[in-house]
Design a protein around this motif. Structure first.
Motif, PDB file in Angstrom:
ATOM      1  N   ALA A 140       0.826  -1.204   0.000  1.00  0.00           N
ATOM      2  CA  ALA A 140       0.000   0.000   0.000  1.00  0.00           C
ATOM      3  C   ALA A 140       0.865   1.261   0.000  1.00  0.00           C
ATOM      4  CB  ALA A 140      -0.936  -0.005   1.209  1.00  0.00           C
ATOM      5  N   CYS A 141       1.992   1.232   0.726  1.00  0.00           N
ATOM      6  CA  CYS A 141       2.928   2.357   0.691  1.00  0.00           C
ATOM      7  C   CYS A 141       3.462   2.559  -0.719  1.00  0.00           C
ATOM      8  CB  CYS A 141       4.099   2.120   1.652  1.00  0.00           C
ATOM      9  SG  CYS A 141       3.672   2.098   3.412  1.00  0.00           S
ATOM     10  N   ARG A 142       3.840   1.465  -1.346  1.00  0.00           N
ATOM     11  CA  ARG A 142       4.409   1.539  -2.696  1.00  0.00           C
ATOM     12  C   ARG A 142       3.389   2.052  -3.714  1.00  0.00           C
ATOM     13  NH1 ARG A 142       4.870  -4.135  -4.786  1.00  0.00           N
ATOM     14  NH2 ARG A 142       2.628  -3.713  -5.016  1.00  0.00           N
ATOM     15  N   ASP A 143       2.151   1.557  -3.627  1.00  0.00           N
ATOM     16  CA  ASP A 143       1.136   1.886  -4.630  1.00  0.00           C
ATOM     17  C   ASP A 143       0.324   3.119  -4.266  1.00  0.00           C
ATOM     18  OD1 ASP A 143       1.961  -0.400  -5.959  1.00  0.00           O
ATOM     19  OD2 ASP A 143       0.444  -1.670  -5.004  1.00  0.00           O
ATOM     20  N   HIS A 144       0.650   3.772  -3.133  1.00  0.00           N
ATOM     21  CA  HIS A 144      -0.075   4.966  -2.682  1.00  0.00           C
ATOM     22  C   HIS A 144      -1.573   4.686  -2.574  1.00  0.00           C
ATOM     23  CE1 HIS A 144       3.727   6.856  -3.349  1.00  0.00           C
ATOM     24  NE2 HIS A 144       3.642   6.818  -4.663  1.00  0.00           N
ATOM     25  N   GLU A 145      -1.914   3.647  -1.805  1.00  0.00           N
ATOM     26  CA  GLU A 145      -3.302   3.268  -1.591  1.00  0.00           C
ATOM     27  C   GLU A 145      -3.668   3.416  -0.114  1.00  0.00           C
ATOM     28  OE1 GLU A 145      -4.003  -0.085  -5.067  1.00  0.00           O
ATOM     29  OE2 GLU A 145      -3.497  -0.732  -3.032  1.00  0.00           O
ATOM     30  N   ARG A 146      -4.818   3.974   0.142  1.00  0.00           N
ATOM     31  CA  ARG A 146      -5.292   4.090   1.520  1.00  0.00           C
ATOM     32  C   ARG A 146      -5.557   2.705   2.102  1.00  0.00           C
ATOM     33  NH1 ARG A 146      -9.760   9.034   1.654  1.00  0.00           N
ATOM     34  NH2 ARG A 146      -8.319  10.730   1.127  1.00  0.00           N
ATOM     35  N   ILE A 147      -5.413   2.600   3.403  1.00  0.00           N
ATOM     36  CA  ILE A 147      -5.710   1.354   4.086  1.00  0.00           C
ATOM     37  C   ILE A 147      -6.693   1.609   5.213  1.00  0.00           C
ATOM     38  CG2 ILE A 147      -3.515   0.233   3.540  1.00  0.00           C
ATOM     39  CD1 ILE A 147      -2.529   0.976   6.321  1.00  0.00           C
ATOM     40  N   ARG A 148      -7.534   0.615   5.474  1.00  0.00           N
ATOM     41  CA  ARG A 148      -8.465   0.642   6.593  1.00  0.00           C
ATOM     42  C   ARG A 148      -8.029  -0.441   7.574  1.00  0.00           C
ATOM     43  NH1 ARG A 148     -13.231  -1.153   5.668  1.00  0.00           N
ATOM     44  NH2 ARG A 148     -12.572  -2.399   3.860  1.00  0.00           N
ATOM     45  N   PHE A 149      -8.091  -0.127   8.856  1.00  0.00           N
ATOM     46  CA  PHE A 149      -7.702  -1.129   9.842  1.00  0.00           C
ATOM     47  C   PHE A 149      -8.326  -0.819  11.194  1.00  0.00           C
ATOM     48  CE2 PHE A 149      -4.456   2.156   9.520  1.00  0.00           C
ATOM     49  CZ  PHE A 149      -4.230   2.540  10.830  1.00  0.00           C
ATOM     50  N   ASP A 150      -8.506  -1.882  11.967  1.00  0.00           N
ATOM     51  CA  ASP A 150      -8.909  -1.742  13.371  1.00  0.00           C
ATOM     52  C   ASP A 150      -7.644  -1.560  14.193  1.00  0.00           C
ATOM     53  OD1 ASP A 150     -11.571  -2.055  12.756  1.00  0.00           O
ATOM     54  OD2 ASP A 150     -11.534  -4.239  13.054  1.00  0.00           O
ATOM     55  N   TYR A 151      -7.680  -0.618  15.124  1.00  0.00           N
ATOM     56  CA  TYR A 151      -6.479  -0.330  15.907  1.00  0.00           C
ATOM     57  C   TYR A 151      -6.783  -0.375  17.394  1.00  0.00           C
ATOM     58  CZ  TYR A 151      -2.013   1.703  17.197  1.00  0.00           C
ATOM     59  OH  TYR A 151      -0.765   1.900  17.726  1.00  0.00           O
ATOM     60  N   SER A 178     -10.514   1.265  17.755  1.00  0.00           N
ATOM     61  CA  SER A 178     -11.113   2.224  16.834  1.00  0.00           C
ATOM     62  C   SER A 178     -10.853   1.766  15.404  1.00  0.00           C
ATOM     63  CB  SER A 178     -10.545   3.634  17.054  1.00  0.00           C
ATOM     64  OG  SER A 178      -9.133   3.641  16.846  1.00  0.00           O
ATOM     65  N   ARG A 179     -11.679   2.235  14.483  1.00  0.00           N
ATOM     66  CA  ARG A 179     -11.495   1.966  13.056  1.00  0.00           C
ATOM     67  C   ARG A 179     -10.783   3.183  12.442  1.00  0.00           C
ATOM     68  NH1 ARG A 179     -14.116  -1.144   9.235  1.00  0.00           N
ATOM     69  NH2 ARG A 179     -14.030  -2.699  10.911  1.00  0.00           N
ATOM     70  N   ARG A 180      -9.676   2.945  11.721  1.00  0.00           N
ATOM     71  CA  ARG A 180      -8.882   4.037  11.180  1.00  0.00           C
ATOM     72  C   ARG A 180      -8.785   3.910   9.672  1.00  0.00           C
ATOM     73  NH1 ARG A 180      -6.492   5.382  16.248  1.00  0.00           N
ATOM     74  NH2 ARG A 180      -5.796   7.384  15.390  1.00  0.00           N
ATOM     75  N   VAL A 181      -8.704   5.062   9.027  1.00  0.00           N
ATOM     76  CA  VAL A 181      -8.435   5.145   7.584  1.00  0.00           C
ATOM     77  C   VAL A 181      -7.228   6.046   7.420  1.00  0.00           C
ATOM     78  CG1 VAL A 181      -9.308   5.811   5.317  1.00  0.00           C
ATOM     79  CG2 VAL A 181     -10.873   4.860   7.029  1.00  0.00           C
ATOM     80  N   ALA A 182      -6.200   5.559   6.743  1.00  0.00           N
ATOM     81  CA  ALA A 182      -4.947   6.305   6.700  1.00  0.00           C
ATOM     82  C   ALA A 182      -4.245   6.128   5.362  1.00  0.00           C
ATOM     83  CB  ALA A 182      -4.024   5.860   7.831  1.00  0.00           C
ATOM     84  N   GLU A 183      -3.373   7.094   5.075  1.00  0.00           N
ATOM     85  CA  GLU A 183      -2.468   7.007   3.926  1.00  0.00           C
ATOM     86  C   GLU A 183      -1.120   6.501   4.439  1.00  0.00           C
ATOM     87  OE1 GLU A 183      -2.299  10.928   2.385  1.00  0.00           O
ATOM     88  OE2 GLU A 183      -4.390  10.945   1.695  1.00  0.00           O
ATOM     89  N   PRO A 184      -0.718   5.303   4.089  1.00  0.00           N
ATOM     90  CA  PRO A 184       0.542   4.749   4.611  1.00  0.00           C
ATOM     91  C   PRO A 184       1.746   5.287   3.849  1.00  0.00           C
ATOM     92  CG  PRO A 184      -0.475   3.161   3.155  1.00  0.00           C
ATOM     93  CD  PRO A 184      -1.423   4.343   3.225  1.00  0.00           C
ATOM     94  N   TYR A 185       2.840   5.546   4.597  1.00  0.00           N
ATOM     95  CA  TYR A 185       4.039   6.095   3.966  1.00  0.00           C
ATOM     96  C   TYR A 185       5.302   5.296   4.257  1.00  0.00           C
ATOM     97  CZ  TYR A 185       1.570  10.249   2.415  1.00  0.00           C
ATOM     98  OH  TYR A 185       0.711  11.087   1.765  1.00  0.00           O
ATOM     99  N   ARG A 186       5.523   4.925   5.523  1.00  0.00           N
ATOM    100  CA  ARG A 186       6.769   4.242   5.860  1.00  0.00           C
ATOM    101  C   ARG A 186       6.519   3.180   6.940  1.00  0.00           C
ATOM    102  NH1 ARG A 186       8.054   6.609   2.044  1.00  0.00           N
ATOM    103  NH2 ARG A 186       9.930   7.891   1.631  1.00  0.00           N
TER     104      ARG A 186
END
Length: 343
Positions: A150-161, A169-177
């Motif tokens: 997802a970092c490589r392809d610049h895709e948002r990810i959804r996850f429970d944290y 909580s449920r999070r939506v984020a742009e992954p970078y590193r």
């Protein structure tokens, strides 16, 4: 046939060096004609090696990625490095790859020349691994690879944290590193709902596929690694202190690692170190490192830390006034104690 096989191995070794090799250069390296080079390239392709060719004056041959993994040629140092890496991975903190790493290690060690096997075994035999203060969390290999993709392809990810207090909580984020610190993995991402950069422990998140949609990358903070070390250390502190250091923020920052805490400049000759630890005793030891670095400092709170530092200072004074005889240390060494020169 033997000569042809040896030449193919030499050609394959050259092609594994990232470069666009033209036919004339390869022919010169192998001491053959360019026609022989073309024939050998075709033989490699028949064996499953994806050798790509580009035309033109700047063209040449390059080994590419194929549908299946062909045999690889490793030099001595690469073979030793891969073997050590596989042994480390077999006992590492990434769940699900231990058995795979062990299988790959077995295959590699079976074909290692004796001279390399002796080097690897010597390192393994005479290296002592000091256990850490805990086993640490384990992260699934599938989770790491999914986040990295997802970092490589610049895709948002959804996850429970799950945070440190157990809240979910449920999070939506742009992954970078992805950052590996000790046995822990951290994700640096831009939290969409909170409109800010966040650091997540990977072992506490559960991805919710599929990934997407794609996003336009933001400018990543330059001090991303420092931000992670500071935030991670601060999150784990049970006891905190603000220490006034009688030195510039620049000079203190050059001697103190980011994980020690945040440095706040007051003026050209004074700054504040915001630091902490799990206990007042550990905090006192950490602050004492400032004196070893040649910095004068003032501690005014918390009260238990001030009292502990006062007690330690009295103990140090008594140690100096009482004096210690060199013969006492000599007797200890003669009795078999080990002198640690560098801790």
């Amino acid at each position: 046939m033997l000569e042809t096989s040896m030449r193919l191995l030499r050609l394959l070794a050259l092609l594994q060096i990232p470069n666009d090799w033209n036919g004339a250069t390869l022919a010169e390296r192998l001491d053959v004609s360019t026609r022989t080079v073309r024939n050998d390239i075709e033989r490699l392709r028949q064996l499953g090696y994806p050798v790509h060719a580009t035309r033109g004056t700047a063209g040449g041959y390059r080994l590419g990625a194929g549908a299946s993994l062909p045999p690889l040629l490793l030099d001595d140092e690469e073979a030793v490095a891969v073997t050590i890496g596989l042994r480390t991975a077999a006992a590492g903190g990434i769940a699900g790859i231990e058995e795979t790493a062990l299988r790959a290690l077995t295959k590699l060690e079976q074909v290692l020349p004796n001279r390399l096997r002796r080097r690897v075994n010597a390192l393994q035999t005479y290296t002592v691994v000091v256990p850490g203060d805990g086993t640490g969390p384990r992260v699934g290999a599938e989770t790491l690879t999914a986040i990295a993709a997802a970092c490589r392809d610049h895709e948002r990810i959804r996850f429970d944290y799950r945070d440190h207090s157990g809240g979910e909580s449920r999070r939506v984020a742009e992954p970078y590193r992805l950052i590996n610190w000790g046995r822990r993995w951290y994700l640096v991402a831009y939290d969409i709902d909170r409109s800010d950069w966040r650091t997540f422990r990977v072992d506490r998140l559960t991805p919710k596929p599929p990934a997407g949609p794609r996003f336009t990358p933001r400018e990543l903070p330059q001090d991303v690694t420092d931000r992670v070390t500071r935030s991670v250390a601060a999150a784990a502190w049970r006891f905190r202190a603000s220490v006034v250091v009688h030195a510039s923020a620049e000079s203190l920052g050059a001697r103190v690692p980011p994980a020690a805490g945040a440095i706040e400049a007051i003026d050209d000759t004074t700054c504040v170190l915001h630091t902490g630890a799990d206990s007042p005793e550990v905090l006192a030891i950490n602050i004492g490192q400032l004196a070893l670095h040649g910095f004068d400092f003032t501690v005014t709170d918390p009260p238990e830390l001030v009292e502990l530092l006062r007690s330690l200072a009295d103990r140090y004074r008594r140690a100096i006034s009482a004096g210690s005889t060199p013969n006492h240390n000599a007797r200890e060494i003669a009795a078999g104690s080990i002198d640690v020169e560098d801790q």
